[in-house]
Design an enzyme around this catalytic site. Sequence first.
Site, PDB file in Angstrom:
ATOM      1  N   ARG A   1     -21.113 -44.375  46.549  1.00 55.95           N
ATOM      2  CA  ARG A   1     -19.987 -43.568  45.605  1.00 55.95           C
ATOM      3  C   ARG A   1     -19.833 -42.283  46.235  1.00 55.95           C
ATOM      4  NH1 ARG A   1     -18.984 -47.887  44.721  1.00 55.95           N
ATOM      5  NH2 ARG A   1     -18.650 -49.078  42.776  1.00 55.95           N
TER       6      ARG A   1
ATOM      7  N   HIS B   1     -12.589 -47.434  51.747  1.00 58.61           N
ATOM      8  CA  HIS B   1     -13.571 -48.235  51.161  1.00 58.61           C
ATOM      9  C   HIS B   1     -13.181 -49.881  51.158  1.00 58.61           C
ATOM     10  CE1 HIS B   1     -16.205 -48.115  47.382  1.00 58.61           C
ATOM     11  NE2 HIS B   1     -16.619 -49.117  47.873  1.00 58.61           N
TER      12      HIS B   1
ATOM     13  N   GLU C   1     -11.378 -43.571  41.993  1.00 59.12           N
ATOM     14  CA  GLU C   1     -11.693 -43.456  43.400  1.00 59.12           C
ATOM     15  C   GLU C   1     -10.356 -42.738  43.991  1.00 59.12           C
ATOM     16  OE1 GLU C   1     -13.092 -46.328  45.620  1.00 59.12           O
ATOM     17  OE2 GLU C   1     -14.131 -45.012  47.160  1.00 59.12           O
TER      18      GLU C   1
END
Lengths: 332, 332
Positions: free
Chosen positions: B237, B289, B270
């Site tokens: 993260r 990602h 995000e």
Amino acid sequence: LRKTVLVASRIIGEPELSRLAKNARVFSSWKMDESEIEAILPEIDVLIVSSWPSFLDKNSLPRMKRLKFMQSILVGVDHIPFRDLPENVTVASNAGAYSSEVAEHAWGLILAAEKKIVEHDAKIREGAKALGEFADDASEIGVLRGKTIGIVGYGGIGRAVSDYAEAFGMKVLAFGRNSKKSTDRSLLTGSQGLNRLLRQSDVVLLSIPLTQATLGLIGGRELSTMKENATLVNVARGDLVNQRALYDHLKSHPGFKYATDAWWYKNGHESLETDYPFASLKNFIGTPHTSGPTSVHTGRPGALAADNVLLYLGGKVPKNLVNGREYVGMSL
Amino acid sequence: LRKTVLVASRIIGEPELSRLAKNARVFSSWKMDESEIEAILPEIDVLIVSSWPSFLDKNSLPRMKRLKFMQSILVGVDHIPFRDLPENVTVASNAGAYSSEVAEHAWGLILAAEKKIVEHDAKIREGAKALGEFADDASEIGVLRGKTIGIVGYGGIGRAVSDYAEAFGMKVLAFGRNSKKSTDRSLLTGSQGLNRLLRQSDVVLLSIPLTQATLGLIGGRELSTMKENATLVNVARGDLVNQRALYDHLKSHPGFKYATDAWWYKNGHESLETDYPFASLKNFIGTPHTSGPTSVHTGRPGALAADNVLLYLGGKVPKNLVNGREYVGMSL
């Protein structure tokens, strides 16, 4: 009688020069001017080269009447002018000196291509804002586990890559020039063996020497034998691959990827100036032959080359002798 | 009495829906309109989510009076609003569902950074002509063999990466939240353990959950503890790393590299929109990602999540239960 060694590569550092000097008369070309080099050529028994020295042209090379042994600092010896060398000159490669670094680089190219790291990083640099824009791309990202890698050329680099591949849960196919050499796995050989490897592999690695027999090894027919979304990685020599056939294939097969650290020869030298605009393609990744030079900083290439010359000077058979006839007929 | 399951993630495909339907009453949120979802909320015993569903806001969540078990499709559960959940709701992560794909991606980021694949490919695309221009760069290229990797978070991803690292001849240091969990190696723990890992590692991988305790785990002090030319890779993260401290560190330490597949939260999501212009830095590599989503195409995340829900429905203890108190106080 002490033999005379001419070192024409600065990759042989001072420690190696000292080791050699205990067993021979040693000259370093970069410490001499042109006329000094010219004067010494007829006395040289052993020559150590990396890229081919400019002072050894068609006029000066025949003056090396005593030359019997040539040690290459590079693994590939395709740059050595075998057709101008007398048959009694023995040439040794520096196989193994770069294996680990080149294998690491090869694995980096494989993952950069499979995971689209270069392409996606570029999109972000160009200002992509939404993660969602990439959602579809994930389906195009390759997963190595369970896939097959075909390793064309199973020497030091090929073996190291095969160890990585097994840790990543891949099946390994390996192709070698001959099956007689004892290895830790059975090798595919011949054109049938190569075809089988190309047909079955998701990733194909080129880590085979460039010789008369492997020049243009991968042409249009071989590319179309490969899987549509395969990745071809080259850490050996650009000219293993037919440049035009590759460009056409990359254009017409957007899922096919080529990632290379090796570039085609142009006027006798490896060059980033390609005949086709590869750098405009998304399914092409290039690094500027940085895999091998990395090893130089470890000192291993110079040390191994010196070890091998010391074997020769001690009257033993040096390692990694190459068959000059495999190279004589090449035209790059 | 059959329990009622609301599936709010399309990653649960038809095969999993059928398996669940044999053991429960099953609703799929994407097949219902808003009022239908509203009507069913008070009957739901089990909820399956990936990203947090927009229909579950502060007004609707308290209406889920029967909710006892929540299964996440994602491994990280930091997006679940634990502070608004009653304490008797059990939450399970989907740990392990993505390990192999994320580990492969992590290794790709490590090699892309160490071998300067992104940076050099870009130079070639921009028209670099001479291989010699890169000669000095080879000295900056990292070699993994013999180096140390520090793995922060030793779960499925960390273990897979540790297998790769051993195949590449690296020494492995691993940090875990607690040492009691039985593992195949001794874990470093606590701030002293983390400091030792940061000090001794050439490559540091972040593969630890984002919790109240790990939020901003890597700040200015930790970055300056690391080796000057270290590579920090994040596949967990973004908010494990302090954004401003990282930017300042990358600017002032050009040999330090950050390669990430995880991005900082912005307004609860995000986002590629960072507070500092990371994409202008050579020593930054970013992918959007894509490591986890790759796994979705394997079907494993949906299948493992369904397996776990079936454990719960069968009266057994589900796997990968998370401690909600680790998340309650987070403010992103």
